[in-house]
Scaffold this motif. Structure first.
Motif, PDB file in Angstrom:
ATOM      1  N   PRO A  80      45.655  33.712  37.610  1.00 45.13           N
ATOM      2  CA  PRO A  80      46.651  33.728  38.689  1.00 45.13           C
ATOM      3  C   PRO A  80      47.271  32.351  38.930  1.00 45.13           C
ATOM      4  N   GLY A  81      48.601  32.338  38.978  1.00 44.07           N
ATOM      5  CA  GLY A  81      49.331  31.104  39.236  1.00 44.07           C
ATOM      6  C   GLY A  81      49.546  30.227  38.023  1.00 44.07           C
ATOM      7  N   HIS A  82      49.024  30.614  36.867  1.00 47.95           N
ATOM      8  CA  HIS A  82      49.149  29.842  35.642  1.00 47.95           C
ATOM      9  C   HIS A  82      50.066  30.568  34.660  1.00 47.95           C
ATOM     10  N   GLY A  83      50.332  29.910  33.544  1.00 40.97           N
ATOM     11  CA  GLY A  83      51.069  30.554  32.465  1.00 40.97           C
ATOM     12  C   GLY A  83      52.546  30.230  32.458  1.00 40.97           C
ATOM     13  N   PRO A  84      53.282  30.807  31.508  1.00 39.55           N
ATOM     14  CA  PRO A  84      54.707  30.466  31.343  1.00 39.55           C
ATOM     15  C   PRO A  84      55.597  30.921  32.489  1.00 39.55           C
ATOM     16  N   GLN A  85      55.191  31.986  33.191  1.00 40.71           N
ATOM     17  CA  GLN A  85      55.961  32.468  34.342  1.00 40.71           C
ATOM     18  C   GLN A  85      55.021  32.640  35.533  1.00 40.71           C
ATOM     19  N   PRO A  86      54.518  31.529  36.045  1.00 39.95           N
ATOM     20  CA  PRO A  86      53.482  31.612  37.077  1.00 39.95           C
ATOM     21  C   PRO A  86      53.992  32.190  38.387  1.00 39.95           C
ATOM     22  N   GLN A  87      53.181  33.045  38.959  1.00 42.97           N
ATOM     23  CA  GLN A  87      53.470  33.624  40.262  1.00 42.97           C
ATOM     24  C   GLN A  87      52.361  33.189  41.216  1.00 42.97           C
ATOM     25  N   PRO A  88      52.602  32.163  42.028  1.00 49.17           N
ATOM     26  CA  PRO A  88      51.557  31.687  42.933  1.00 49.17           C
ATOM     27  C   PRO A  88      51.022  32.812  43.825  1.00 49.17           C
ATOM     28  N   VAL A  89      49.741  32.746  44.112  1.00 45.12           N
ATOM     29  CA  VAL A  89      49.072  33.749  44.938  1.00 45.12           C
ATOM     30  C   VAL A  89      48.434  33.045  46.131  1.00 45.12           C
ATOM     31  N   THR A  90      47.841  33.825  47.005  1.00 49.55           N
ATOM     32  CA  THR A  90      47.229  33.231  48.200  1.00 49.55           C
ATOM     33  C   THR A  90      45.728  33.056  48.054  1.00 49.55           C
ATOM     34  N   ASP A  91      45.122  33.736  47.086  1.00 40.14           N
ATOM     35  CA  ASP A  91      43.662  33.675  46.918  1.00 40.14           C
ATOM     36  C   ASP A  91      43.333  33.225  45.501  1.00 40.14           C
ATOM     37  N   TYR A  92      42.812  32.004  45.389  1.00 42.37           N
ATOM     38  CA  TYR A  92      42.449  31.459  44.081  1.00 42.37           C
ATOM     39  C   TYR A  92      40.939  31.449  43.867  1.00 42.37           C
ATOM     40  N   GLU A  96      36.344  35.037  42.504  1.00 35.33           N
ATOM     41  CA  GLU A  96      36.245  36.491  42.608  1.00 35.33           C
ATOM     42  C   GLU A  96      37.620  37.146  42.507  1.00 35.33           C
ATOM     43  N   ALA A  97      38.612  36.569  43.191  1.00 38.63           N
ATOM     44  CA  ALA A  97      39.969  37.117  43.131  1.00 38.63           C
ATOM     45  C   ALA A  97      40.552  36.963  41.734  1.00 38.63           C
ATOM     46  N   GLN A  98      40.297  35.828  41.110  1.00 38.28           N
ATOM     47  CA  GLN A  98      40.790  35.631  39.750  1.00 38.28           C
ATOM     48  C   GLN A  98      40.131  36.614  38.782  1.00 38.28           C
ATOM     49  N   ALA A  99      38.837  36.874  38.996  1.00 42.39           N
ATOM     50  CA  ALA A  99      38.143  37.844  38.144  1.00 42.39           C
ATOM     51  C   ALA A  99      38.736  39.238  38.300  1.00 42.39           C
ATOM     52  N   ILE A 122      47.369  24.363  41.532  1.00 41.23           N
ATOM     53  CA  ILE A 122      46.422  23.281  41.293  1.00 41.23           C
ATOM     54  C   ILE A 122      45.586  23.019  42.538  1.00 41.23           C
ATOM     55  N   LEU A 123      46.239  22.919  43.686  1.00 35.88           N
ATOM     56  CA  LEU A 123      45.509  22.677  44.926  1.00 35.88           C
ATOM     57  C   LEU A 123      44.578  23.840  45.260  1.00 35.88           C
ATOM     58  N   GLY A 124      45.062  25.057  45.040  1.00 32.06           N
ATOM     59  CA  GLY A 124      44.241  26.233  45.307  1.00 32.06           C
ATOM     60  C   GLY A 124      43.055  26.335  44.375  1.00 32.06           C
ATOM     61  N   GLY A 125      43.265  25.994  43.106  1.00 34.08           N
ATOM     62  CA  GLY A 125      42.167  26.024  42.152  1.00 34.08           C
ATOM     63  C   GLY A 125      41.094  25.002  42.485  1.00 34.08           C
ATOM     64  N   LEU A 126      41.507  23.809  42.873  1.00 32.36           N
ATOM     65  CA  LEU A 126      40.546  22.779  43.270  1.00 32.36           C
ATOM     66  C   LEU A 126      39.728  23.237  44.472  1.00 32.36           C
ATOM     67  N   GLU A 127      40.403  23.843  45.442  1.00 34.74           N
ATOM     68  CA  GLU A 127      39.706  24.322  46.638  1.00 34.74           C
ATOM     69  C   GLU A 127      38.723  25.432  46.281  1.00 34.74           C
ATOM     70  N   ALA A 128      39.143  26.346  45.428  1.00 32.32           N
ATOM     71  CA  ALA A 128      38.283  27.472  45.053  1.00 32.32           C
ATOM     72  C   ALA A 128      37.063  27.014  44.256  1.00 32.32           C
TER      73      ALA A 128
END
Length: 253
Positions: free
Chosen positions: A41-53, A56-59, A169-175
């Protein structure tokens, strides 16, 4: 061979990466494998930012992509943060996992020092920009002897990181700061686990990983001298062969 009949390998990239990190690594993989490379989530060539990083949400997002692809039981090959996501998936749905490769990753939670460093990284990004952060973040992940040799690959990884939305990036660091201890997933695993580790890995030090090797009932390890946190570019032939040999054992091919 129809996709549904093929053994499926799922490659999960890490923090500030994208599925592109696997392009060269998987080139030439046998045609009897189906390869899936989802964007977290939030990564890749056409990233769509999400609210939960959260991991568990990524899984759950990865699981949804597996369901959409008709992939029921898969071998997860997961780098760094991708390994945290893979462990969360295996925790919630162990029946979907045929095998797990922790590619410079760990089942341990962050230490207090690591959490403090992630907070400092967040503060640096907010004050100085994501570009400046990436200019100094990735290079130290390589073993010292590889930093000049892999200059082109380093620039490619920095470009991927800079193209990732700052909120991701900020969400991933927090998660990652708040992910739980998942060593019990390794203890309970009914699937084989391959650990790939670099002796010079500053992110997942070898001394923290070695005790985890004894946790799964079926454990394999590749421990690499002169390699840091990015073995897929630092030692591509050795790590590729290890993944292929492990896959052959998992799927009997």
């Amino acid at each position: 061979m129809p996709h549904a009949k093929k053994a499926t390998l799922v490659f999960l990239h890490g923090f500030a990466e994208s599925p592109a990190i696997w392009t060269d690594f998987t080139r030439g993989f046998p045609a009897h494998y189906r390869l899936l490379m989802p964007a977290l989530p939030g990564h890749g060539p056409q990233p769509q930012p999400v609210t939960d990083y959260s991991m568990e949400a990524q899984a759950q997002a990865v699981l949804a992509q597996l369901d959409a692809a008709g992939a029921e039981k898969v071998l997860l090959v997961a780098h760094s943060m991708g390994g945290y996501v893979a462990l969360a998936l295996a925790d919630a749905h162990p029946e979907r996992v045929a095998g797990l490769v922790l590619f410079h990753s760990t089942a341990l939670p962050d230490t207090d020092e690591k959490r403090e460093n992630r907070t400092k990284n967040q503060d640096f990004i907010r004050r100085h920009s994501l570009d400046k952060f990436m200019n100094s973040f990735i290079r130290p992940l390589l073993a010292p002897a590889n930093r000049e040799r892999l200059g082109t690959e380093l620039q490619q990884l920095e470009a991927i990181g800079k193209a990732t939305p700052e909120v991701t990036i900020l969400g991933g660091l927090e998660a990652m700061k708040h992910r739980p201890d998942r060593t019990q997933v390794l203890r309970d695993a009914r699937f084989p686990v391959l650990f790939i580790s670099g002796h010079d890995d500053p992110a997942v030090p070898l001394d923290t990983l070695l005790p985890q090797l004894a946790l799964p009932a079926q454990s394999h390890a590749l421990l690499l001298q002169g390699v840091g946190h990015l073995g897929f570019i630092e030692a591509p032939e050795l790590t590729r062969r290890a993944v292929l040999d492990f896959a052959a054992g998992v799927f009997g091919k």
